[in-house]
Design a protein around this motif. Structure first.
Motif, PDB file in Angstrom:
ATOM      1  N   GLY A  67      51.303  41.146  28.677  1.00  0.00           N
ATOM      2  CA  GLY A  67      51.650  42.529  27.678  1.00  0.00           C
ATOM      3  C   GLY A  67      52.614  43.559  28.474  1.00  0.00           C
ATOM      4  N   GLU A  69      53.964  47.367  27.957  1.00  0.00           N
ATOM      5  CA  GLU A  69      53.782  48.746  27.496  1.00  0.00           C
ATOM      6  C   GLU A  69      55.022  48.876  26.389  1.00  0.00           C
ATOM      7  OE1 GLU A  69      52.685  53.417  28.584  1.00  0.00           O
ATOM      8  OE2 GLU A  69      53.539  51.859  30.222  1.00  0.00           O
ATOM      9  N   GLU A  71      56.550  46.778  24.498  1.00  0.00           N
ATOM     10  CA  GLU A  71      56.411  46.091  23.539  1.00  0.00           C
ATOM     11  C   GLU A  71      55.269  46.148  22.605  1.00  0.00           C
ATOM     12  OE1 GLU A  71      57.147  42.196  24.889  1.00  0.00           O
ATOM     13  OE2 GLU A  71      59.269  42.620  25.530  1.00  0.00           O
ATOM     14  N   THR A  72      54.285  47.317  23.004  1.00  0.00           N
ATOM     15  CA  THR A  72      53.504  47.461  22.020  1.00  0.00           C
ATOM     16  C   THR A  72      53.540  47.833  20.588  1.00  0.00           C
ATOM     17  OG1 THR A  72      53.550  49.856  22.828  1.00  0.00           O
ATOM     18  CG2 THR A  72      51.705  48.186  23.898  1.00  0.00           C
ATOM     19  N   THR A  73      54.891  48.307  20.389  1.00  0.00           N
ATOM     20  CA  THR A  73      55.558  48.597  19.059  1.00  0.00           C
ATOM     21  C   THR A  73      56.161  47.424  18.561  1.00  0.00           C
ATOM     22  OG1 THR A  73      57.397  49.370  20.148  1.00  0.00           O
ATOM     23  CG2 THR A  73      55.780  50.982  19.895  1.00  0.00           C
ATOM     24  N   HIS A 143      45.760  44.441  28.071  1.00  0.00           N
ATOM     25  CA  HIS A 143      45.578  45.890  27.579  1.00  0.00           C
ATOM     26  C   HIS A 143      47.138  46.442  26.883  1.00  0.00           C
ATOM     27  CE1 HIS A 143      46.517  46.201  31.683  1.00  0.00           C
ATOM     28  NE2 HIS A 143      47.012  47.358  31.589  1.00  0.00           N
ATOM     29  N   TRP A 144      48.404  45.832  27.464  1.00  0.00           N
ATOM     30  CA  TRP A 144      49.452  46.210  26.745  1.00  0.00           C
ATOM     31  C   TRP A 144      49.891  45.278  25.681  1.00  0.00           C
ATOM     32  CZ3 TRP A 144      49.610  51.018  27.395  1.00  0.00           C
ATOM     33  CH2 TRP A 144      49.582  51.533  28.673  1.00  0.00           C
ATOM     34  N   ASP A 146      50.824  43.968  22.117  1.00  0.00           N
ATOM     35  CA  ASP A 146      50.730  44.853  20.869  1.00  0.00           C
ATOM     36  C   ASP A 146      49.450  44.188  19.881  1.00  0.00           C
ATOM     37  OD1 ASP A 146      51.928  42.091  18.810  1.00  0.00           O
ATOM     38  OD2 ASP A 146      52.573  41.914  20.569  1.00  0.00           O
ATOM     39  N   ARG A 147      49.040  45.091  18.995  1.00  0.00           N
ATOM     40  CA  ARG A 147      48.068  44.920  18.172  1.00  0.00           C
ATOM     41  C   ARG A 147      47.801  43.562  17.578  1.00  0.00           C
ATOM     42  NH1 ARG A 147      43.692  48.254  16.838  1.00  0.00           N
ATOM     43  NH2 ARG A 147      42.328  46.710  15.689  1.00  0.00           N
TER      44      ARG A 147
END
Length: 915
Positions: A67, A69, A71-73, A143-144, A146-147
Motif C-alpha cells: 500500500g 499513501e 495511491e489511495t486515490t 493501511h495505505w 486504496d479502498r
C-alpha cells in the motif's frame, strides 16, 4: 521497507515465525489469511520478508503488493500490483469476470461493475493459479491500500479456507483493520523483551559504552527499528522531548543535509510520488533541476541507509524515511517537485493530482480536471478515490455555490463508502458557505442517512419526508421516491411516532404513482395494516407478470411486511437471479435475509437455513448489521427446530446488534425467535415471557407488525401456561387490526388462536374453520393446527378420530425436519393408542446449510465453476465441499445427489445466472 534484517535479524520473533511457517507448511491442505499489526518500526516488514523467503524455499508462488499513501486515490492500484503476474490467465476466466477485472484495471473503457464481481474474478484468478502452484499473497502497509483493493482483498481473505493460498498482510497501528472477519487471524507484534533488545543493539553498535547502551535501550523501549537507527542519531542539543516515532524520523532526516543537492531533489520527488519507479523519479528530478540527474545520485543515499535501489525500483528503507523527507522540505520545495512530477509522469490522473498538490490558491481549471478524474475513478469503482478528488476540487473552487456542490457530492460518496467521519467533516465545511436551498435539502438527506441511520428517528423521518415533498414539487420524482423509501424504512426498523408516520403516508400517496411496485414497498413500511387490502390486491395482481430485478425485490419485501410469506418467497426467488448476475451483493444479502425470514415463517426450513447462511456471509461482506441480525435470528430458530439444544448465543448477538442501532424491529425479531424456540422445547411459560413483550408499547422489543406474526404462538404459550385471561384482550386488539388487513399470517394465527381459546362446545367448529383455510403454502402452520386438533380430540375421549390429524402432523413435521414437533405428535399418538416408528433422519440433514445449497445446485447439473460463480466462492472451494458432502450422503458421484437429498431439497431457489 522495514528493519534491516542483516543487522536486527528477526530476534525475539520465534512464536510469530513458527505460526506463519505452519501456515506455509499446511497451504496445500488449507488456506488462511493473517493480519500482522504493530507500531511503526516494530518489524512487520521484516516478518513479511521472512514469509517471502520461506515461501520461495518451499516452492510456493509469492504475489506481493504494498500500500502506498499517494495511491489511495487510485482505484485498484494495490490489487493490480498483486495480480499483475497472473493477468496472462485472464482469457480463461468466465466472460463476466474477465470483463470485470479488465474494467477495474483500466484495460478497457467499460465502467467497473459491482465490487464483489471484481472480488469473485480476483478469487478465481488466484484460485486457478494456486491449483498449479500454491500461492502466498503478501501485502505490506495494508493501511495505505486504496479502498477498492482493500475491499476486494478482504473478500478474498474470507474465502481461502479451501484454497492452496495463504494471505499475510501487515499494517501499522492507528488505522482500522484493512482485512477483517472471523476467517482472518491476527498477530500483534509487541516490542522486544530486554534480552532480545540487548542482542539487536549489540549487533548494531558493539562499540557502545555501557552508559550509552543503557540510555539507548531505555529510549528504544524494545522497538527494533529504534535499536538499529538511534545509535546513528547525532545528539540533540535543543532538549525538546520527542516521541519515539519523531525520534526515528529525526534520525533519518539528520542524514539529509550531508547529501548532494541532486540526491536530495531525487529523494524528494520519489517521496512525493511513492510509485517506486526509478526512471520516473530521475525524469522528474531532472526537470526540477534543469539538468540531467542519473542513478549515480542515489549512491550516497544508499550508503547512509535511506533507500535501496534494485533494477528499476527505488525503495525507501522505511515509510518513516519518506515522511521525514517530505517534512524536511519547505512548502515551496514541495510545490516545485509536484510541478516537475506533473510534467513528467505518465497517466492523466497522476498528473492532475500533482498539479492539485502544487496549487496554493483557488484554481478552477485544476478543480474541473479533478472533478473529471473523480468521474473516471467512480466509473472504475473507486468511490473513495472519487470522494478524495471531489473534496480537493472543492477546496480549489473559487465560486462558493460551486464549491458547496462539490463538497456535497464528495459527502454523498463518503456516505456511500461508509465513512461517517468524513461525511461530518465535509458537511461542516459546506455549512459555512452560502448554500442554495436545494443544496441544503441535500445536506439534510446526507446527514440523516438514507436507510439505517437510526439515531433521532422521529426528527429524521420528518426531515426526509419534507425533503421528498420538495423534490416531488420540483419534478424530481426519482429523488422523491428515494427519500420516501429511506423515511419509510425507518418506520419498519424503528417507530417514528403516529404523527410522523401519518405525514409520511400523506406525502407518499400525494407524490408517488400507486401503481409502481416500488411505491408498494414504501407503502408497506408506512401503513401495512391501513393499506393492507390495497397492497395485497396489487401484489397478487403483479405476481404472475414479468418484473425487473428491483421491482421483484421490492414486491418481495412488501409481501413479507404485509404477512404474505409464500408470495414473498416467490418474488425474492425471482429477484435473486438478477442480483447475482450483477454482483450486487449488498442487495443480494438483503434479499436473502428477507427470503430466509419468509421461508422460516411458512416452515420451509431447508430454504430458510440456506438463505440465512448465505445472507449472513454476504451481510458481513457488505457491512449490513441489520441484515446480519435477521440472518442470525433465522439461523437460530432453524437450528432449534431441527434439534439443536443451545441457540441463545446467536440470538444474543442479534440482540446486541439491534441494541447497537436502536432497532426495535431487530429486537422484536429476537423475542419472536426466543418464543418459537421455547415452544419448540415445550417451555410454555418461557415462551409467554418472551412473546408478551411484543405487545407492550413500553418495551424496546415492541413492534406492531412482528406482533401480528406471532399471535398463534402467543396464544399457544398463554393457554398452556395459565395466561388465558391476559392474552384475550391482546387477541381482541389483533382481531380489530385483522378487520383492516387480509394479512395471511395474521388471519392464520388468529384462527389457530380462536380454536385454542374456545370453549369445548365451540372448539370443534373453530378447528374445522381453521383447517378449511388454504394452508397448502403454510405446511408448518397446518401441521401445528392438526397437532392441536388431534390433541383436543384425544382429550375429548375421541381417540380414534384424533389419529388422522395426528398422523398428518407427524408426517409433515418429519418431512420439514422439525424433530421436537414430530416427537410431540408421536407422544399424542401413543396416548391415543397408536404406536409410531421413530423418525429416521434423512441423510441431507447431516449437511451444513452451505453444503446443502451446494448439493442442491450440483443436483441441478451445475458444474463446480458455475456453482462457485453463483455463490461467490471459488470452484476449488465448491469441490472441497462436495468431497465432504458425498460421504455424508453415502454416495460417490454427482449423479446420485438428487435422490440422496430428495426432490424437494433438490429444487434450488438461488437463481440461474452464471457469472
Amino acid at each position: 521497507m522495514g528493519v534491516d534484517t542483516a543487522t536486527a535479524g528477526l530476534v525475539g520473533r520465534d512464536p510469530e515465525i513458527d505460526a506463519l511457517d505452519r501456515l506455509l507448511r499446511d497451504v496445500r491442505h488449507r488456506g488462511a489469511a493473517v493480519l500482522v499489526r504493530g507500531e511503526a518500526g516494530i518489524g512487520k516488514s521484516a516478518l513479511l520478508d521472512h514469509v517471502c523467503g520461506a515461501a520461495a524455499e518451499r516452492g510456493l508462488r509469492v504475489l506481493a503488493t504494498t500500500g502506498v499513501e499517494s495511491e489511495t486515490t487510485l482505484p485498484f492500484a494495490g490489487l493490480h500490483q498483486l495480480a499483475r503476474p497472473l493477468l496472462g490467465r485472464l482469457p480463461a476466466l468466465p466472460a463476466p469476470q474477465r470483463r470485470a477485472l479488465k474494467a477495474a484495471f483500466g484495460m478497457t473503457d467499460d465502467a467497473a461493475p459491482e465490487l464483489f464481481l471484481i472480488g469473485l474474478a480476483a478469487l478465481t484468478l488466484i484460485s486457478d493459479s494456486a491449483a498449479d502452484q500454491p500461492v502466498v499473497l503478501v501485502i505490506d502497509d495494508a493501511h495505505w491500500l486504496d479502498r477498492p483493493s482493500a475491499d476486494v482483498l478482504g473478500f478474498v481473505a474470507r474465502r481461502l479456507e479451501s484454497e492452496a493460498v495463504v494471505m499475510v498482510a501487515a499494517q501499522r497501528d492507528g488505522f482500522p483493520p484493512a482485512l477483517a472477519g472471523p476467517a482472518v487471524g491476527e498477530h500483534r507484534l509487541e516490542r522486544l523483551d530486554r534480552r532480545s533488545a540487548e542482542d539487536v543493539l549489540a549487533r548494531r553498535a558493539p562499540q557502545l559504552e555501557p552508559a550509552d547502551r543503557r540510555r539507548l535501550l531505555a529510549e528504544a523501549a524494545g522497538n527494533p527499528l529504534a535499536l538499529v537507527e538511534l545509535p546513528l542519531e547525532r545528539a540533540r542539543d535543543d532538549g525538546a522531548p520527542l516521541t519515539l516515532t519523531a525520534r526515528l524520523e529525526h534520525a533519518f532526516a539528520a542524514r539529509l543535509p550531508g547529501l548532494p543537492d541532486a540526491t536530495r531533489d531525487l529523494l524528494l520527488v520519489a517521496a512525493l510520488e511513492d510509485e517506486g519507479d526509478l526512471g520516473e523519479a530521475l525524469a522528474a528530478a531532472s526537470t526540477l533541476r534543469g539538468d540531467e540527474v542519473t542513478a549515480d545520485a542515489l549512491t550516497s543515499a544508499v550508503e547512509v541507509g535511506l533507500v535501496a535501489a534494485d533494477g528499476g525500483k527505488l525503495t525507501f528503507r522505511h515509510p518513516l524515511v519518506r515522511h521525514a523527507i517530505r517534512q524536511r522540505a519547505t512548502l515551496a520545495e514541495r510545490q516545485r517537485a509536484h510541478i516537475a512530477l506533473a510534467g513528467t509522469l505518465r497517466g492523466t490522473d497522476r498528473q492532475i493530482w500533482h498539479r492539485a498538490a502544487a496549487a496554493d490558491a483557488p484554481d478552477d481549471a485544476v478543480a474541473a480536471e479533478l472533478e473529471d478524474a473523480a468521474a473516471r475513478a467512480q466509473r472504475r469503482g473507486g468511490v473513495a478515490a472519487a470522494q478524495a478528488a471531489l473534496e480537493r476540487a472543492a477546496r480549489l473552487t473559487a465560486d462558493p455555490a460551486e464549491r458547496a456542490r462539490r463538497y456535497l457530492r464528495a459527502a454523498e460518496l463518503a456516505f456511500e463508502w461508509g465513512r461517517p467521519d468524513v461525511v461530518d467533516r465535509l458537511l461542516r465545511q459546506t455549512a459555512v458557505l452560502d448554500v442554495p436551498a436545494r443544496e441544503r435539502a441535500r445536506m439534510t438527506v446526507i446527514r440523516e442517512g438514507f436507510e439505517e441511520g437510526i439515531r433521532d428517528v422521529r426528527a429524521g423521518t420528518r426531515m426526509l419526508t419534507d425533503v421528498a415533498a420538495a423534490a416531488a414539487v420540483d419534478g424530481r420524482a426519482d429523488q422523491a421516491l428515494g427519500f420516501l423509501r429511506a423515511a419509510a424504512l425507518r418506520c419498519w426498523w424503528a417507530e417514528p411516532g403516529a404523527e410522523a408516520r401519518a405525514h409520511l403516508l400523506e406525502v407518499v400517496e400525494r407524490a408517488l404513482d400507486p401503481d409502481d411496485v416500488l411505491v408498494l414497498e414504501v407503502l408497506s413500511y408506512v401503513a401495512p395494516f391501513d393499506r393492507g387490502a390495497l397492497l395485497h390486491e396489487r401484489l397478487r395482481a403483479v405476481a404472475d407478470g414479468p418484473l425487473d430485478t428491483a421491482r421483484a425485490q421490492a414486491a418481495g419485501e412488501a409481501a413479507s411486511v404485509v404477512g404474505d410469506f409464500p408470495l414473498a418467497v416467490g418474488f425474492l426467488t425471482s429477484a435473486l437471479t438478477g442480483l447475482r448476475g450483477d454482483g450486487r451483493l449488498g442487495l443480494l444479502g438483503r434479499a436473502l435475509a428477507v427470503q430466509a425470514w419468509s421461508a422460516l415463517n411458512v416452515g420451509r426450513f431447508d430454504l430458510a437455513a440456506t438463505a440465512a447462511d448465505e445472507a449472513a456471509r454476504l451481510s458481513a461482506d457488505s457491512a449490513q448489521p441489520l441484515m446480519g441480525a435477521v440472518a442470525l435470528v433465522v439461523q437460530s430458530v432453524v437450528a432449534a427446530v431441527c434439534g439443536a439444544e443451545d441457540v441463545e448465543e446467536g440470538l444474543a448477538e442479534a440482540a446486541r446488534l439491534g441494541l447497537q442501532v436502536d432497532s426495535n424491529a431487530v429486537l422484536a425479531g429476537v423475542q419472536f425467535a426466543r418464543g418459537m424456540v421455547a415452544l419448540d422445547q415445550g417451555l410454555h411459560q418461557a415462551a409467554w415471557d418472551q412473546l408478551v413483550r411484543l405487545s407492550d408499547p413500553a418495551d424496546p422489543a415492541h413492534h406492531p407488525v412482528v406482533r401480528s406474526f406471532a399471535v398463534g404462538d402467543l396464544v399457544e404459550a398463554a393457554v398452556h401456561s395459565g395466561h388465558r385471561a391476559e392474552v384475550e384482550p391482546m387477541v381482541a386488539d389483533l382481531e380489530a387490526i385483522a378487520a383492516r388487513t387480509p394479512s395471511p399470517v395474521l388471519h392464520i394465527g388468529l384462527r389457530y388462536g380462536r380454536a385454542l381459546l374456545a370453549s369445548e362446545d365451540e372448539a370443534e367448529e373453530l378447528f374445522a374453520a381453521a383447517l378449511a383455510a388454504d394452508l397448502g403454502p403454510w405446511p408448518f402452520a397446518r401441521a401445528r393446527l392438526q397437532l392441536a386438533h388431534g390433541a383436543w380430540l384425544r382429550r375429548c375421549r375421541r381417540a380414534a378420530e384424533s389419529r388422522a390429524p395426528l398422523r398428518a402432523a407427524r408426517d409433515t413435521f418429519d418431512a420439514l425436519g422439525a424433530a421436537a414437533w414430530g416427537d410431540r405428535a408421536r407422544q399424542e399418538l401413543r396416548a391415543s393408542g397408536e404406536q409410531s416408528r421413530p423418525r429416521t433422519p434423512e441423510a441431507r440433514e447431516q449437511l451444513s446449510p452451505q453444503e446443502l445449497l451446494i448439493a442442491q445446485l450440483a443436483a441441478e447439473g451445475l458444474t463446480n465453476r458455475e456453482i462457485g460463480a453463483r455463490l461467490y466462492l471459488s470452484h476449488r472451494t465448491v469441490g472441497t465441499h462436495l468431497h465432504r458432502i458425498f460421504p455424508k450422503l453415502g454416495i460417490t458421484s454427482r449423479v446420485a445427489l438428487r435422490a440422496a437429498i430428495g426432490p424437494e431439497a433438490a429444487r434450488s431457489t438461488v437463481g440461474a445466472t452464471v457469472i
